[in-house]
Enzyme design. Structure first.
Site, PDB file in Angstrom:
ATOM      1  N   ASP A 206      -7.567   6.439   4.955  1.00 11.15           N
ATOM      2  CA  ASP A 206      -7.644   5.254   5.805  1.00 11.15           C
ATOM      3  C   ASP A 206      -8.870   5.162   6.700  1.00 11.15           C
ATOM      4  O   ASP A 206      -8.947   4.259   7.527  1.00 11.15           O
ATOM      5  CB  ASP A 206      -6.399   5.191   6.706  1.00 11.15           C
ATOM      6  CG  ASP A 206      -5.155   4.840   5.911  1.00 11.15           C
ATOM      7  OD1 ASP A 206      -5.298   4.400   4.761  1.00 11.15           O
ATOM      8  OD2 ASP A 206      -4.051   5.014   6.450  1.00 11.15           O
TER       9      ASP A 206
ATOM     10  N   HIS B 114       1.596   4.149   6.941  1.00 10.91           N
ATOM     11  CA  HIS B 114       1.006   5.011   5.913  1.00 10.91           C
ATOM     12  C   HIS B 114       1.464   6.450   6.098  1.00 10.91           C
ATOM     13  O   HIS B 114       2.071   6.798   7.119  1.00 10.91           O
ATOM     14  CB  HIS B 114      -0.515   4.942   5.950  1.00 10.91           C
ATOM     15  CG  HIS B 114      -1.074   3.739   5.240  1.00 10.91           C
ATOM     16  ND1 HIS B 114      -2.390   3.396   5.286  1.00 10.91           N
ATOM     17  CD2 HIS B 114      -0.466   2.786   4.474  1.00 10.91           C
ATOM     18  CE1 HIS B 114      -2.592   2.285   4.575  1.00 10.91           C
ATOM     19  NE2 HIS B 114      -1.422   1.901   4.080  1.00 10.91           N
TER      20      HIS B 114
ATOM     21  N   SER C 126       0.813  -1.215   0.000  1.00 14.86           N
ATOM     22  CA  SER C 126       0.000   0.000   0.000  1.00 14.86           C
ATOM     23  C   SER C 126       0.846   1.264   0.000  1.00 14.86           C
ATOM     24  O   SER C 126       0.307   2.345  -0.197  1.00 14.86           O
ATOM     25  CB  SER C 126      -0.939   0.004   1.203  1.00 14.86           C
ATOM     26  OG  SER C 126      -0.194   0.109   2.382  1.00 14.86           O
TER      27      SER C 126
END
Lengths: 193, 178
Positions: B121, B95, B55
């Site tokens: 998210d 992230h 990701s």
């Protein structure tokens, strides 16, 4: 040494002869065994017990840190962890210092009791090392008599091939002879042939 | 040769055996204490993590090893890559910070998004949670080593390998006299 002779001993020791640590450990144990059984020395464990104590302490410190961190998750346990980590690495340093400067390869400390019980015990220290890639076993025996501060030392250096047969079986009688020889030499302070 | 494998152990006396167990314990505790030392030093509860998903591509790939720090005095800023935990999920997520709200007293709320994901998210957070807080953060990425983490991923995907390797190492240390 012929094989039949060592075969008569029912607790013969066979090792992997290419493993030099195994060679050293086996020889050390055999030397100690001779000093204790043949000459009725009493083993003095204080040197090794001290090392065991330091090691146990180090492991306990680590276990404590693990437990504390489990019950007080990280940001809370920060101070305790810092102390434990510092203490642990100091202890590890202490172990290194202890084995290098106090033990110096001494694998057995034995006491020779004075039969009359009048004089203090005579201390015998045996240390050894195997020179890497040469296969020679160097055994040093030190006799310390506190009466008159008499310290005598003799070293014997022989190839490990002298003590083991081709299959890696320890020849106990050879090691016994060698220890006897060193002991006599120490007592008489003469050269070892 | 293999039948002589336990002989070393049998010949040991009490003290030698105890030392054998202790040296095994010291190997384990050294690893543990290095990890705890890193925790104290970096301020992060997990100073080294492995990237498990794609990701964050192309910044990080699966199998990269990340080094984290979590110093109190350094503020979180938009654009930084952070690792955070979410209630109900075992594995922390790596992230990038997308939005941040900061109060005068220093408390922050932030939103994250994976570089390679098309949405932020919020869908990953716990139900009803819209923002992350400082307490959710494990640390921020400071450096990385590519591919090294593949070993960890392999071991986690095939736990049998992990147990086999651990058992072999443990047995070797315990049985082989120092």
């Amino acid at each position: 040494m012929t094989k039949e002779e060592s075969n008569t001993d029912d607790k013969q020791i066979k090792i992997n002869k290419w493993d030099y640590l195994a060679l050293k450990n086996t020889l050390d144990d055999a030397v100690k065994e001779v000093l204790i059984t043949k000459y009725n020395h009493v083993e003095d464990y204080s040197l090794i017990d001290c090392r065991l104590f330091i090691c146990t302490f180090a492991v306990l410190v680590a276990a404590f840190a693990l437990g504390w961190d489990f019950f007080n998750p990280f940001p809370k346990s920060r101070f305790v962890l810092t102390v434990c980590v510092a203490l642990y690495f100091i202890t590890m340093g202490a172990i290194t210092l202890y084995t290098t400067y106090m033990e110096k390869g001494i694998f057995a400390v034995t006491l020779e009791r004075d039969e009359s019980g009048f004089n203090p015990d005579v201390v015998w220290e045996a240390s050894s090392y195997i020179k890497k890639h040469t296969g020679t076993y160097c055994l040093t025996v030190v006799r310390k008599d506190s009466v008159g501060g008499d310290i005598r030392e003799r070293e014997i250096t022989k190839s490990v091939a002298n003590y083991f047969d081709e299959e890696g079986t320890l020849c106990q009688d050879v090691i016994e002879n060698e220890v006897t020889k060193v002991r006599e030499a120490v007592l008489k302070l003469k050269k070892i042939e | 040769m293999f039948d002589g494998f336990l002989d070393d152990l049998k010949r040991m006396n009490k003290r030698q055996f105890l030392y054998q167990v202790l040296s095994f314990g010291m190997i384990v505790s050294s690893a543990l204490m290095i990890w705890k030392g890193l925790m104290v030093f970096t301020g992060s509860e997990s100073p080294i993590v492995v990237v498990l998903s794609g990701s964050m591509e192309p910044a990080f790939h699966r199998g990269d090893l990340l080094f984290l720090t979590n110093y109190e005095e350094e503020p979180v800023r938009v654009g930084e890559i952070v690792v955070f935990k979410i209630e109900g999920r075992d594995i922390p997520i790596v992230h990038r910070v997308l939005k941040i709200h900061e109060k005068n007293n220093g408390t922050i709320k932030f939103l994250t998004k994976g570089d390679n994901n098309s949405v932020d998210d919020r869908g990953l957070y716990a139900p009803g949670q819209h923002w992350l807080e400082k307490s959710d953060m494990v640390g921020r990425a400071r450096g990385f080593l590519p591919y090294v983490g593949m070993v960890t991923i392999l071991m986690n995907e095939y736990p049998k390998i992990k147990f086999a390797v651990l058992a072999c190492l443990g047995l070797y240390v315990l049985v082989h006299r120092e």
